[in-house]
Design an enzyme around this catalytic site. Structure first.
Site, PDB file in Angstrom:
ATOM      1  N   LYS A  89       0.825  -1.211   0.000  1.00  0.00           N
ATOM      2  CA  LYS A  89       0.000   0.000   0.000  1.00  0.00           C
ATOM      3  C   LYS A  89       0.859   1.260   0.000  1.00  0.00           C
ATOM      4  CE  LYS A  89      -4.075  -2.066   2.198  1.00  0.00           C
ATOM      5  NZ  LYS A  89      -3.591  -3.459   2.212  1.00  0.00           N
TER       6      LYS A  89
ATOM      7  N   GLU B  43      -3.082   6.576   8.474  1.00  0.00           N
ATOM      8  CA  GLU B  43      -3.911   7.464   7.656  1.00  0.00           C
ATOM      9  C   GLU B  43      -4.933   8.150   8.543  1.00  0.00           C
ATOM     10  OE1 GLU B  43      -4.163   5.361   3.238  1.00  0.00           O
ATOM     11  OE2 GLU B  43      -5.838   5.185   4.615  1.00  0.00           O
TER      12      GLU B  43
ATOM     13  N   HIS C 237     -14.746  -5.270   7.025  1.00  0.00           N
ATOM     14  CA  HIS C 237     -14.010  -4.688   5.892  1.00  0.00           C
ATOM     15  C   HIS C 237     -14.072  -5.554   4.646  1.00  0.00           C
ATOM     16  CE1 HIS C 237     -12.364  -1.580   8.521  1.00  0.00           C
ATOM     17  NE2 HIS C 237     -12.048  -2.542   9.376  1.00  0.00           N
TER      18      HIS C 237
ATOM     19  N   ARG D 182      -5.908  -7.757  -9.924  1.00  0.00           N
ATOM     20  CA  ARG D 182      -6.558  -9.016 -10.312  1.00  0.00           C
ATOM     21  C   ARG D 182      -8.002  -8.722 -10.674  1.00  0.00           C
ATOM     22  NH1 ARG D 182      -9.772  -9.280  -5.961  1.00  0.00           N
ATOM     23  NH2 ARG D 182      -8.914  -8.794  -3.906  1.00  0.00           N
TER      24      ARG D 182
END
Length: 496
Positions: A115, A199, A234, A291
């Site tokens: 990430k 974040e 999530h 993907r």
């Protein structure tokens, strides 16, 4: 490319094989001992057992899968999603073996698999980012300095992997050190990498993703957005395309950013760029999935494209046969993931036998599944049984069509997410498109499932009518059997 190996199982393996067959391509299945009787194994032109049920002893054995591919003389390997689909090492091993990996390059997978590396690549193109760190956290002191700028709440995230693992929300300073420790421990256990970053936590975001397609000749397009905000742990449960909240101008801006992210790593193949969208419709880059996505059917239904066929064509070196200007949104599509989970018990996985399994039918309904009635749901893999997708000329038509299909989808023997989907699609927040990733926490309770179940008397009446009809047919067949074959009455009625 005349033969491909599908390095996956269940519904996605079967879905890939169907598209390959339409292209005149032979398929090879690899399967675990637990999957010996699965439909994808029966459908493939050839099938090879590669090990016991646990995925670590079967579907994750990249070298063994490549050995099977060489033995069977395949030209390409399609990884589906999950398992080895985002494993850069496997993609490189496939290429080194002289076999085409039906997906992006190993380098692109590696960049976007981190990430932090993905954020750094995207920043070069000015893609909007959530405020936070650009490198892995080195100390608690550094974390304290970061939160002085971002403020609370914050989100600690694992740099590797996904699916909510290694992710922690921190609301106060006294929680920070402990939550960082837990996130690092979970990330190390799940991904073998304890790197985490910070974040700013967007408290009421929508989760919007953009489907991209790029070829190996520098062409890249976006296939519009998918709304994926209804999630538990999530992980997505309901997805739709297009989003009900995105305006044409924002759609174009997000699409261009998604294409820039793809270009940042010289991406080719099918990929998805994910964004968080706040209440003011500001959007921020989240990550890229290198993907095919579980929810790709909703994009296929609104664009008329077969993404698996496009993946194969791109892997063969063909150019995209269309430009951005050629792409239009046609209608609306909504997908419900049918998982072997109990919504009344915190969506915990359920196992057992599909004692009854009857799929819904009708115009605008698509079912991507990999099981048949009488089969067991194993404990070793993801609990998803199928994907139920409805298309309509409008969002309301798609919504009503999906509700009807859910009511016709008969599953007995295990708990599933069907009752949750039936409830969710009728909630005012969903109908109005006024929801975010807190939808389940905000509106759903186990007791909600009892508020809109079909009337028990109606169900009993339908079952009684069905039994009567079957018995009546049996009696008629028995009566016909007693009449001489020369009887004109028997001949006339048997032709009806």
């Amino acid at each position: 490319m005349n033969k491909i190996l599908v390095a996956n199982r269940g519904e996605i393996a079967l879905r890939i094989m169907r598209s390959a067959r339409e292209m005149g391509i032979k398929t090879v299945a690899v399967y675990s001992e637990a999957d010996r009787t699965m439909p994808f194994v029966q459908y493939a032109d050839e099938a090879v057992c590669i090990g016991p049920a646990p995925s670590s002893q079967s579907y994750l054995l990249g070298e063994k899968i490549i050995a099977v591919a060489k033995e069977k003389g395949v030209n390409g390997i399609h990884p589906g999603y999950g398992f080895l689909s985002e494993n850069a090492r496997f993609a490189q091993q496939v290429a080194d073996a002289g076999i085409t990996f039906i997906g992006p390059s190993a380098a692109a997978i590696e960049i976007m698999g981190s990430k932090l590396a993905a954020k750094q690549a995207a920043q070069k193109f000015g893609v909007p980012m959530v405020p936070g760190t650009e490198t892995p956290l080195r100390s608690i002191a550094e974390a304290n300095e970061v939160v002085k700028k971002t403020g609370f709440p914050i989100l600690i995230k694992a740099s590797a992997g996904g699916g909510g693992k290694g992710m922690r929300v921190v609301n106060t300073p006294d929680e920070l050190e402990e939550q960082i420790r837990l996130a690092k421990s979970e990330a190390l256990s799940a991904f073998g990498d304890d790197a985490v970053f910070i974040e700013k936590y967007v408290s009421s975001p929508k989760h919007i993703e953009i489907q991209v397609l790029g070829d190996q000749h520098g062409h890249c397009v976006y296939l519009f957005e998918r709304e994926c905000s209804i999630q538990r742990r999530h992980q997505k449960l309901i997805e739709e395309a297009p989003s009900s909240c995105i305006t044409p101008d924002i759609r174009e801006a997000m699409g261009k950013c998604a294409v820039d992210v793809a270009r940042a790593c010289n991406y080719y193949g099918a990929g998805t760029v994910e964004f968080l969208v706040d209440e003011q419709l500001n959007f921020y880059f989240l990550e890229m999935n290198t993907r095919l996505q579980v929810e790709h059917p909703v994009t296929e239904l609104i664009t008329g494209l077969d993404l698996v066929k496009e993946q194969i064509k791109i892997a063969r070196g063909e150019q995209l046969s269309f430009s951005q200007e050629d792409l239009k949104i046609n209608g609306h599509a909504i997908e419900l993931r049918i998982c072997a989970e109990d919504p009344a018990n915190n969506f915990l996985p359920d196992t057992g036998k599909l004692e009854t399994y009857i799929r819904p039918q009708g115009y605008g309904i698509r079912v991507d599944d990999g099981y048949e009635q009488g089969m067991d749901i194993p404990i070793y893999y993801d609990p998803m049984i199928s994907k139920l997708i409805a298309w309509g000329s409008t969002r309301e038509e798609a919504r009503h069509r999906l509700i009807r299909a859910i009511e016709e989808y008969l599953v007995k023997g295990i708990k599933t997410t069907l009752p949750f989907g039936h409830w969710a699609l009728q909630q005012p927040a969903f109908i109005e498109g006024n929801f975010d990733t807190n939808f389940i926490n905000k509106y759903f309770t186990p007791s909600s499932l009892h508020t809109n179940l079909p009337d028990i008397n109606q169900v009993a009446a339908l079952l009684a009518a069905y039994v009567w009809q079957q018995n009546n047919l049996n009696l008629q067949e028995a009566a016909i059997g007693t009449i001489p074959s020369s009887s004109s009455w028997k001949k006339r009625n048997m032709l009806r």
